[in-house]
Write a protein that holds these residues in place. Structure first.
Motif, PDB file in Angstrom:
ATOM      1  N   PHE A  48       0.838  -1.200   0.000  1.00 56.69           N
ATOM      2  CA  PHE A  48       0.000   0.000   0.000  1.00 56.69           C
ATOM      3  C   PHE A  48       0.876   1.254   0.000  1.00 56.69           C
ATOM      4  CE2 PHE A  48      -3.863  -2.314   1.642  1.00 56.69           C
ATOM      5  CZ  PHE A  48      -4.676  -1.968   0.572  1.00 56.69           C
ATOM      6  N   GLY A  49       1.943   1.218   0.779  1.00 54.60           N
ATOM      7  CA  GLY A  49       2.877   2.349   0.800  1.00 54.60           C
ATOM      8  C   GLY A  49       3.543   2.566  -0.543  1.00 54.60           C
ATOM      9  N   ALA A  51       2.268   1.803  -3.430  1.00 59.84           N
ATOM     10  CA  ALA A  51       1.251   2.331  -4.340  1.00 59.84           C
ATOM     11  C   ALA A  51       1.033   3.820  -4.089  1.00 59.84           C
ATOM     12  CB  ALA A  51      -0.060   1.565  -4.176  1.00 59.84           C
ATOM     13  N   VAL A  52       0.966   4.223  -2.833  1.00 59.39           N
ATOM     14  CA  VAL A  52       0.772   5.646  -2.506  1.00 59.39           C
ATOM     15  C   VAL A  52       1.976   6.457  -2.975  1.00 59.39           C
ATOM     16  CG1 VAL A  52       0.614   7.264  -0.571  1.00 59.39           C
ATOM     17  CG2 VAL A  52      -0.818   5.222  -0.612  1.00 59.39           C
ATOM     18  N   ALA A  53       3.178   5.940  -2.771  1.00 58.76           N
ATOM     19  CA  ALA A  53       4.381   6.648  -3.216  1.00 58.76           C
ATOM     20  C   ALA A  53       4.397   6.783  -4.739  1.00 58.76           C
ATOM     21  CB  ALA A  53       5.628   5.913  -2.731  1.00 58.76           C
ATOM     22  N   ASP A  54       3.964   5.763  -5.446  1.00 58.82           N
ATOM     23  CA  ASP A  54       3.941   5.829  -6.907  1.00 58.82           C
ATOM     24  C   ASP A  54       2.893   6.828  -7.390  1.00 58.82           C
ATOM     25  OD1 ASP A  54       4.757   5.047  -9.509  1.00 58.82           O
ATOM     26  OD2 ASP A  54       2.925   3.830  -9.673  1.00 58.82           O
ATOM     27  N   VAL A  55       1.744   6.884  -6.723  1.00 54.13           N
ATOM     28  CA  VAL A  55       0.707   7.844  -7.110  1.00 54.13           C
ATOM     29  C   VAL A  55       1.192   9.272  -6.847  1.00 54.13           C
ATOM     30  CG1 VAL A  55      -1.599   8.677  -6.499  1.00 54.13           C
ATOM     31  CG2 VAL A  55      -1.220   6.249  -6.851  1.00 54.13           C
ATOM     32  N   ARG A  56       1.876   9.502  -5.733  1.00 55.35           N
ATOM     33  CA  ARG A  56       2.389  10.842  -5.439  1.00 55.35           C
ATOM     34  C   ARG A  56       3.482  11.260  -6.407  1.00 55.35           C
ATOM     35  NH1 ARG A  56       3.080  11.576   1.070  1.00 55.35           N
ATOM     36  NH2 ARG A  56       0.846  11.702   1.545  1.00 55.35           N
ATOM     37  N   GLY A  60       0.244   7.987 -10.609  1.00 54.31           N
ATOM     38  CA  GLY A  60      -0.395   6.673 -10.742  1.00 54.31           C
ATOM     39  C   GLY A  60      -0.059   6.040 -12.081  1.00 54.31           C
ATOM     40  N   ALA A  64       1.304   1.230  -9.785  1.00 53.92           N
ATOM     41  CA  ALA A  64       0.466   1.512  -8.613  1.00 53.92           C
ATOM     42  C   ALA A  64      -0.703   0.548  -8.547  1.00 53.92           C
ATOM     43  CB  ALA A  64      -0.037   2.952  -8.656  1.00 53.92           C
ATOM     44  N   LEU A  68      -1.453  -2.164  -5.575  1.00 60.29           N
ATOM     45  CA  LEU A  68      -2.729  -2.245  -4.862  1.00 60.29           C
ATOM     46  C   LEU A  68      -3.324  -3.644  -4.914  1.00 60.29           C
ATOM     47  CD1 LEU A  68      -4.455   1.133  -5.746  1.00 60.29           C
ATOM     48  CD2 LEU A  68      -3.654   0.367  -3.521  1.00 60.29           C
TER      49      LEU A  68
END
Length: 105
Positions: A48-49, A51-56, A60, A64, A68
């Motif tokens: 999850f971390g 995925a969030v780092a990739d979206v930021r 995305g 990502a 997820l």
């Protein structure tokens, strides 16, 4: 030449070996299942971390989404492991089964 077996030896119960006692230890199984659940939960947090780092970072994308999906897979595994630990615990309990009396009208 025939082999003679003493009948008293046949009547003696077999000694349980150490491996069989370990397999029958429910608390050991439960602790092992909880350990695997903790490890898989930490893996789901990691993904999850990621995925969030990739979206930021890049807004995305396919990595990502894959992260997820892997995180959701690990969370599903954690749920399954807790259900399994409940089954290990419940098997030991002796609960009476009550049936309705159909003979009375």
């Amino acid at each position: 030449m025939e082999m003679q077996v003493d009948p008293i030896q046949l009547l003696q119960p077999a000694r349980p070996n150490r491996f069989n006692r370990l397999l029958a230890n429910r608390q050991l199984w439960k602790n092992t299942i909880y350990s695997f659940a903790l490890i898989t939960y930490l893996c789901s947090l990691l993904f999850f971390g990621l995925a969030v780092a990739d979206v930021r970072e890049s807004g995305g994308g396919m990595p990502a989404i894959i992260d997820l999906i892997v995180a959701i897979y690990f969370l599903t595994q954690v749920i399954f492991l807790f259900v399994l630990s409940g089954a290990v615990e419940r098997r030991h309990q002796h609960q009476p089964i009550e049936f309705a009396d159909r003979r009375t009208k």
